[in-house]
Write a protein that holds these residues in place. Structure first.
Motif, PDB file in Angstrom:
ATOM      1  N   ARG A  19      26.809  35.481  47.384  1.00  0.00           N
ATOM      2  CA  ARG A  19      27.771  36.084  46.559  1.00  0.00           C
ATOM      3  C   ARG A  19      28.848  36.733  47.014  1.00  0.00           C
ATOM      4  O   ARG A  19      28.778  37.568  48.051  1.00  0.00           O
ATOM      5  CB  ARG A  19      26.968  36.764  45.631  1.00  0.00           C
ATOM      6  CG  ARG A  19      25.856  36.333  44.799  1.00  0.00           C
ATOM      7  CD  ARG A  19      25.061  37.160  44.057  1.00  0.00           C
ATOM      8  NE  ARG A  19      23.775  36.341  43.208  1.00  0.00           N
ATOM      9  CZ  ARG A  19      24.073  35.854  42.103  1.00  0.00           C
ATOM     10  NH1 ARG A  19      25.430  35.696  41.371  1.00  0.00           N
ATOM     11  NH2 ARG A  19      23.167  35.138  41.441  1.00  0.00           N
TER      12      ARG A  19
ATOM     13  N   ARG B 194      34.268  40.966  43.275  1.00  0.00           N
ATOM     14  CA  ARG B 194      33.662  42.148  42.715  1.00  0.00           C
ATOM     15  C   ARG B 194      32.577  41.632  41.326  1.00  0.00           C
ATOM     16  O   ARG B 194      31.713  42.347  40.918  1.00  0.00           O
ATOM     17  CB  ARG B 194      34.929  43.086  41.858  1.00  0.00           C
ATOM     18  CG  ARG B 194      35.633  43.749  42.744  1.00  0.00           C
ATOM     19  CD  ARG B 194      36.581  44.590  42.317  1.00  0.00           C
ATOM     20  NE  ARG B 194      36.911  44.309  40.776  1.00  0.00           N
ATOM     21  CZ  ARG B 194      38.052  44.564  40.324  1.00  0.00           C
ATOM     22  NH1 ARG B 194      39.217  45.107  40.940  1.00  0.00           N
ATOM     23  NH2 ARG B 194      38.173  44.565  38.994  1.00  0.00           N
ATOM     24  N   LYS B 195      32.815  40.341  40.972  1.00  0.00           N
ATOM     25  CA  LYS B 195      32.054  39.962  40.042  1.00  0.00           C
ATOM     26  C   LYS B 195      30.767  39.245  40.406  1.00  0.00           C
ATOM     27  O   LYS B 195      30.013  38.693  39.601  1.00  0.00           O
ATOM     28  CB  LYS B 195      32.988  38.963  39.016  1.00  0.00           C
ATOM     29  CG  LYS B 195      33.968  39.811  38.233  1.00  0.00           C
ATOM     30  CD  LYS B 195      34.718  38.778  37.357  1.00  0.00           C
ATOM     31  CE  LYS B 195      35.586  39.265  36.540  1.00  0.00           C
ATOM     32  NZ  LYS B 195      36.464  38.710  35.629  1.00  0.00           N
ATOM     33  N   ARG B 196      30.551  39.215  41.609  1.00  0.00           N
ATOM     34  CA  ARG B 196      29.539  38.382  42.512  1.00  0.00           C
ATOM     35  C   ARG B 196      29.371  37.228  42.017  1.00  0.00           C
ATOM     36  O   ARG B 196      28.382  36.892  41.715  1.00  0.00           O
ATOM     37  CB  ARG B 196      28.364  39.579  42.213  1.00  0.00           C
ATOM     38  CG  ARG B 196      28.464  41.118  42.356  1.00  0.00           C
ATOM     39  CD  ARG B 196      28.589  41.520  43.903  1.00  0.00           C
ATOM     40  NE  ARG B 196      27.621  40.989  44.464  1.00  0.00           N
ATOM     41  CZ  ARG B 196      27.373  40.760  45.901  1.00  0.00           C
ATOM     42  NH1 ARG B 196      28.525  41.161  46.653  1.00  0.00           N
ATOM     43  NH2 ARG B 196      26.412  40.541  46.431  1.00  0.00           N
ATOM     44  N   ARG B 197      30.333  36.283  42.026  1.00  0.00           N
ATOM     45  CA  ARG B 197      30.095  35.065  41.659  1.00  0.00           C
ATOM     46  C   ARG B 197      29.326  34.280  43.231  1.00  0.00           C
ATOM     47  O   ARG B 197      29.637  34.561  44.031  1.00  0.00           O
ATOM     48  CB  ARG B 197      31.281  34.370  41.288  1.00  0.00           C
ATOM     49  CG  ARG B 197      32.324  34.110  42.655  1.00  0.00           C
ATOM     50  CD  ARG B 197      33.474  33.303  41.964  1.00  0.00           C
ATOM     51  NE  ARG B 197      34.705  33.681  43.085  1.00  0.00           N
ATOM     52  CZ  ARG B 197      34.728  32.682  43.909  1.00  0.00           C
ATOM     53  NH1 ARG B 197      34.157  31.948  44.338  1.00  0.00           N
ATOM     54  NH2 ARG B 197      36.056  33.188  44.991  1.00  0.00           N
TER      55      ARG B 197
END
Length: 64
Positions: free
Chosen positions: A37, A40-43
């Protein structure tokens, strides 16, 4: 009168040891897939292999 010594017979071949059991978590491979991942949005962007924490990569079931 002394008794005669009898020759002792000993088994020269030991019974074969059973094969070690495979790790039940990951079917004995010792590796697991981990999601990578980023941001910041941990995609999720992919996967990479890592060690199995149950058997520490050996692929054998841990001793009870």
């Amino acid at each position: 009168m002394a008794t005669a010594k009898r020759p002792t017979t000993r088994c020269t071949s030991a019974p074969p040891k059973p094969a070690p059991a495979k790790c039940p978590v990951w079917d004995g491979t010792g590796e697991v897939s981990r999601t990578v991942r980023v941001g910041r949005k941990r995609r999720a962007v992919g996967e990479q292999s890592g060690l199995c924490l149950n058997c520490l990569g050996s692929g054998e079931a841990p001793a009870e």
